[in-house]
Design an enzyme around this catalytic site. Structure first.
Site, short mmCIF file in Angstrom:
data_model
loop_
_atom_site.label_atom_id
_atom_site.label_comp_id
_atom_site.label_asym_id
_atom_site.label_seq_id
_atom_site.Cartn_x
_atom_site.Cartn_y
_atom_site.Cartn_z
N GLU A 41 0.83 -1.21 0.00
CA GLU A 41 0.00 0.00 0.00
C GLU A 41 0.86 1.26 0.00
O GLU A 41 0.54 2.25 -0.64
CB GLU A 41 -0.97 0.01 1.19
N TYR A 124 -5.98 6.23 5.07
CA TYR A 124 -6.14 5.30 3.96
C TYR A 124 -5.39 3.99 4.22
O TYR A 124 -5.96 2.90 4.16
CB TYR A 124 -5.67 5.91 2.62
N ASP A 142 -9.15 5.71 -1.30
CA ASP A 142 -8.09 6.33 -2.12
C ASP A 142 -8.73 7.03 -3.32
O ASP A 142 -9.96 7.14 -3.40
CB ASP A 142 -7.07 5.26 -2.56
N CYS A 195 -14.15 1.40 -13.58
CA CYS A 195 -14.54 2.81 -13.40
C CYS A 195 -13.26 3.65 -13.31
O CYS A 195 -13.10 4.49 -12.44
CB CYS A 195 -15.39 2.96 -12.13
N CYS A 206 -19.82 -3.08 -15.92
CA CYS A 206 -19.78 -2.76 -14.48
C CYS A 206 -20.91 -3.44 -13.72
O CYS A 206 -22.08 -3.37 -14.12
CB CYS A 206 -19.88 -1.24 -14.29
S1 SF4 Z 1 -21.80 2.20 -13.88
FE1 SF4 Z 1 -19.92 1.50 -12.94
S2 SF4 Z 1 -18.32 2.10 -14.43
FE2 SF4 Z 1 -20.17 3.28 -14.92
S3 SF4 Z 1 -19.90 5.20 -13.81
FE3 SF4 Z 1 -21.10 3.84 -12.52
S4 SF4 Z 1 -19.63 2.85 -11.19
FE4 SF4 Z 1 -18.47 3.74 -12.89
#
Ligand code: SF4
Length: 352
Positions: A41, A124, A142, A195, A206
């Protein structure tokens, strides 16, 4: 689970299965040893995963236990850290390992308050070690998690403001599942990859797409919002690669400040012309025989940019007030930070 029923409370149910099948294989994920998690880390702060892998493996091979780290010399640690940057990190690792030996009988402490009291450990890192190594419900927020959270909640406040981090940490803490360590890593992994920061969020892949507010509202690419960056201070330097009898001169930087205690090629402030450079060196009792090369390079620190002009010079004799080493010694034994390593002569081109 029906999509419309998914809320942030269901975040763990959505991302844990995704994490178990999509996590990257990383050297520090082979076990839950607190020492391994801690060192990784610290190395990962401000540094890319790909760059850290080699450093991490070398570090663990050289110093497999907290006791080894506590007993290592400064020179050895600097060499193991050479090129990774932000050298205060390794100095703090060293100090913290010594505290663990003295105060905790060599056993990594388990309590958040004890961990955060160690040198170089902030909320963190303490959160990451506590949750990943000891499965406690301690969020580790983070930059990746801040970005992910701003999108999941469609929050347009600046993520680099303390209030944002505080709210995200509190909200996450309230929804932590039993397998806390996996949840921490799943959040980091999703924020680092799907993301991610470098390209548009890959919402099609996602596991949170059905309840992510920014995705639903089409605002994902506008987030996260950040405070305007401060301009870096620009400093000009003239660097001297002094060569005599197959040896090169290096000197120690001051014990405090930027790159404290590291090796450097001798240098001075400002951009000197070739004539000014020779005059400057003469005043230091260095007799220049020949300027063999001149290059300019830029090195960027977090808040400072060094614009550097480097002269390669043959000089008449080895002066005692500098340290003289062969190229091989500088490469293999001394820790020369990247700001100066970029001027290391190529072995083939080095003067005979
Ligand atoms: S759907 Fe998933 S990849 Fe798309 S903005 Fe939201 S969290 Fe991020």
């Amino acid at each position: 689970m029906e999509k419309e029923k998914l809320e942030l409370n269901d975040l763990a149910d959505a991302i844990l299965p995704w994490y178990y099948t999509h996590q990257r294989e990383l050297p520090w994920r082979q076990d839950r040893d607190a020492y391994h998690i801690w060192v990784s880390e610290i190395m990962l702060q401000q540094t890319r995963v790909e760059a850290v892998k080699g450093y991490y493996n070398r570090f663990m091979e050289a110093l497999p236990t907290v006791a080894d780290l506590a007993n290592a010399s400064d020179a050895r640690l600097s060499k193991l850290w050479e090129g990774l940057g932000y050298y205060s990190r390794v100095r703090n690792l060293h100090k913290a390992a010594q505290v663990i030996m003295e105060k905790h009988q060599g056993v990594f402490p388990k309590e958040y308050e004890e961990i955060i009291a160690l040198p170089g450990i902030g909320p963190y890192t303490a959160g990451a070690v506590c949750s990943i190594a000891f499965n406690q419900k301690t969020p580790a927020v983070d930059g990746n998690v801040l970005r992910l959270w701003s999108r999941l909640t469609n929050d347009f406040r600046a993520v680099d403001q303390p209030a944002f981090r505080k709210d995200a940490t509190a909200a996450l803490k309230a929804i932590y599942p039993q397998n806390a360590g996996d949840f921490t890593q799943a959040l980091m992994e999703l924020g680092a990859t799907v993301c991610g920061p470098d390209k548009a969020p890959d919402c099609g892949r996602c596991p949170c797409a059905s309840f992510c507010k920014a995705h639903q509202l089409g605002t994902a690419q506008e987030l996260p919002v950040r405070l305007p960056k401060k301009q870096r201070r620009i400093e000009y330097k003239t660097v001297f690669v002094l060569h005599a009898k197959d040896l090169y001169a290096i000197s120690k930087r001051p014990a405090k400040g930027l790159l404290a205690g590291m090796w450097q090629f001798p240098n001075t402030d400002g951009f000197l012309s070739p004539t000014e450079a020779v005059d400057y060196l003469q005043k230091q009792n260095i007799r220049v025989e020949n300027i063999t090369k001149e290059v300019e390079r830029t090195h960027i620190f977090t808040h400072i940019q060094w614009n550097m002009r480097c002269y390669y010079l043959d000089v008449g004799g080895v002066l005692p007030n500098l340290h003289w080493r062969t190229l091989e010694q500088i490469r293999s034994e001394e820790a020369l930070p990247t700001a100066f390593r970029i001027f290391l002569p190529d072995e083939k081109q080095a003067p005979a």
